[in-house]
Scaffold this active site. Sequence first.
Site, PDB file in Angstrom:
ATOM      1  N   TYR A  99      -9.946   9.474   3.471  1.00 47.05           N
ATOM      2  CA  TYR A  99      -8.919  10.643   3.351  1.00 47.05           C
ATOM      3  C   TYR A  99      -9.484  12.319   3.668  1.00 47.05           C
ATOM      4  O   TYR A  99     -10.343  12.559   2.170  1.00 47.05           O
ATOM      5  CB  TYR A  99      -7.793  10.176   1.927  1.00 47.05           C
ATOM      6  CG  TYR A  99      -7.351   8.971   2.079  1.00 47.05           C
ATOM      7  CD1 TYR A  99      -6.178   8.795   3.096  1.00 47.05           C
ATOM      8  CD2 TYR A  99      -7.134   7.681   1.444  1.00 47.05           C
ATOM      9  CE1 TYR A  99      -5.770   7.691   3.012  1.00 47.05           C
ATOM     10  CE2 TYR A  99      -6.559   6.678   1.408  1.00 47.05           C
ATOM     11  CZ  TYR A  99      -5.403   6.468   2.712  1.00 47.05           C
ATOM     12  OH  TYR A  99      -5.222   5.107   2.422  1.00 47.05           O
ATOM     13  N   THR A 144      -8.652   8.271   8.300  1.00 49.40           N
ATOM     14  CA  THR A 144      -7.312   7.762   8.228  1.00 49.40           C
ATOM     15  C   THR A 144      -6.166   8.860   8.071  1.00 49.40           C
ATOM     16  O   THR A 144      -6.224  10.387   7.264  1.00 49.40           O
ATOM     17  CB  THR A 144      -7.315   6.882   7.060  1.00 49.40           C
ATOM     18  OG1 THR A 144      -7.270   5.610   6.517  1.00 49.40           O
ATOM     19  CG2 THR A 144      -5.335   6.642   7.114  1.00 49.40           C
ATOM     20  N   ARG A 150       7.818   3.722  -0.977  1.00 51.68           N
ATOM     21  CA  ARG A 150       7.939   2.330  -1.366  1.00 51.68           C
ATOM     22  C   ARG A 150       8.695   2.161  -1.729  1.00 51.68           C
ATOM     23  O   ARG A 150       8.240   2.045  -2.758  1.00 51.68           O
ATOM     24  CB  ARG A 150       6.423   2.209  -0.745  1.00 51.68           C
ATOM     25  CG  ARG A 150       5.592   2.429  -0.129  1.00 51.68           C
ATOM     26  CD  ARG A 150       3.889   2.539  -0.476  1.00 51.68           C
ATOM     27  NE  ARG A 150       2.942   3.404   0.528  1.00 51.68           N
ATOM     28  CZ  ARG A 150       2.163   3.222   0.832  1.00 51.68           C
ATOM     29  NH1 ARG A 150       1.258   2.317  -0.048  1.00 51.68           N
ATOM     30  NH2 ARG A 150       1.302   3.577   2.107  1.00 51.68           N
ATOM     31  N   LYS A 209      -8.080   6.513  11.897  1.00 54.51           N
ATOM     32  CA  LYS A 209      -7.466   5.267  11.754  1.00 54.51           C
ATOM     33  C   LYS A 209      -6.232   5.702  11.758  1.00 54.51           C
ATOM     34  O   LYS A 209      -6.069   6.401  10.730  1.00 54.51           O
ATOM     35  CB  LYS A 209      -7.869   4.395  10.357  1.00 54.51           C
ATOM     36  CG  LYS A 209      -7.342   3.483  10.374  1.00 54.51           C
ATOM     37  CD  LYS A 209      -7.243   2.368   9.107  1.00 54.51           C
ATOM     38  CE  LYS A 209      -6.766   1.262   8.702  1.00 54.51           C
ATOM     39  NZ  LYS A 209      -5.495   2.014   8.238  1.00 54.51           N
ATOM     40  N   GLY A 255      -0.312  -6.385  11.002  1.00 50.66           N
ATOM     41  CA  GLY A 255       0.770  -7.716  10.714  1.00 50.66           C
ATOM     42  C   GLY A 255      -0.544  -8.828  11.546  1.00 50.66           C
ATOM     43  O   GLY A 255       0.717 -10.122  12.046  1.00 50.66           O
ATOM     44  N   GLY A 285      -6.335  -6.933   6.581  1.00 49.90           N
ATOM     45  CA  GLY A 285      -6.065  -6.184   5.298  1.00 49.90           C
ATOM     46  C   GLY A 285      -5.755  -7.416   4.515  1.00 49.90           C
ATOM     47  O   GLY A 285      -5.957  -8.243   3.458  1.00 49.90           O
ATOM     48  N   ARG A 286      -3.776  -7.231   4.134  1.00 47.62           N
ATOM     49  CA  ARG A 286      -3.097  -8.421   3.192  1.00 47.62           C
ATOM     50  C   ARG A 286      -3.982  -9.951   3.872  1.00 47.62           C
ATOM     51  O   ARG A 286      -4.011  -9.815   1.940  1.00 47.62           O
ATOM     52  CB  ARG A 286      -1.573  -8.203   3.945  1.00 47.62           C
ATOM     53  CG  ARG A 286      -1.046  -7.398   3.377  1.00 47.62           C
ATOM     54  CD  ARG A 286       0.483  -6.806   3.764  1.00 47.62           C
ATOM     55  NE  ARG A 286       1.413  -6.176   3.510  1.00 47.62           N
ATOM     56  CZ  ARG A 286       1.526  -5.046   4.024  1.00 47.62           C
ATOM     57  NH1 ARG A 286       0.953  -4.996   5.984  1.00 47.62           N
ATOM     58  NH2 ARG A 286       2.238  -3.788   4.091  1.00 47.62           N
TER      59      ARG A 286
END
Length: 372
Positions: free
Chosen positions: A141, A167, A176, A244, A301, A322-323
Amino acid sequence: MTGPDREASARELKAAVTADDVERLARRVLPCAVRDFVAGGSGTETTLAANRRALDRVHLVPRVLRDVSRASTAASLLGSDALLPAAVAPVAYQRLLHPEGELALARAAAAHGVPFTVSTLSSRPVEEIAATGAMTWFQLYWLRDPGERRALVRRAEDAGCAAVLLTVDVPWMARRPRDVRNGFALPPDVTAAHLAPRGPSRAHDASRGGSAVAAHTAQAFAPAVTWRDVAELRSLTRLPLVLKGVLAAEDAARAADLGVDGLVVSNHGGRQLDGAVPAVDALADVVAAAAGRCAVLMDSGVRSGTDVLRALALGADGVLLGRPLLWGLAAGGEAGARHVLGLLARELRDALGLAGCADIAAARRLETVRAP
């Protein structure tokens, strides 16, 4: 308290035959606020949901009468060999999910021959992660302090990282709502290992109506990062440089003109601009704009081996995961993450063979059809 209330048993993990099954195990053991931190998106979570719908609209046109008896998932990513066309995405504060955090997930990545991307906001230092034997990339970052960001690049190089990913879609953390409702804050024993001070920061200051993690990143990140800064970073390191968070073809072309080595087509998993285009819908245009001048990866996704094949068929060199891996980490630590990577590897090999592809190069020549 960090990590899940308890891990899933070996029997429960073995019975999980998809990444979604592992997610259900993880949701059962994680505290609500941590579960929401991982699963949630920005705004009304429009883009979060759209990522999944867009991937499901991509239909593959399989080829037949081809020898796929030895279908291979091996790939080259940013000049390094990998056993899958995939890398672990950079994810902050993994000790929220398991006491070993990034170390457990990095060991799982090493076992499956895929790169592990160390986050600037990692809860374990890059030196410890590199010591696991994983191939490491470092995600940066753009920090407000020039000296601190230069030191991070040098630190990543000294630790043996093989690439730097900047990023570019987070001038600040998006709002969020799940985190705001939970007044989400880090527990005292989870810190950003690469940022000073080492002790508690604004990320630990829980308050109603706000996210302490968002407040901390607003304090640390520079919102004025520009193309000039990309050029500066290019001059700071000889490592492959990847941007990214690119979705616009014009941005992809400009990045390639500047000599970057790779792009990640990403909307941050639906966690930044709500309403942003699904990553898979932007992928083909970015690939065309890059015109072979740099690698193109995709995230946001991806949940299965079929999703990986979809990305390859649309021109990607690989994906970031990721997730699904975070749910594996939460459910069973290193064993859980290994299980998810094993599932994805088997799914991809199966999808390759059934699509008539003996290798990744053949997958990138598949035709696709978009459902309405």
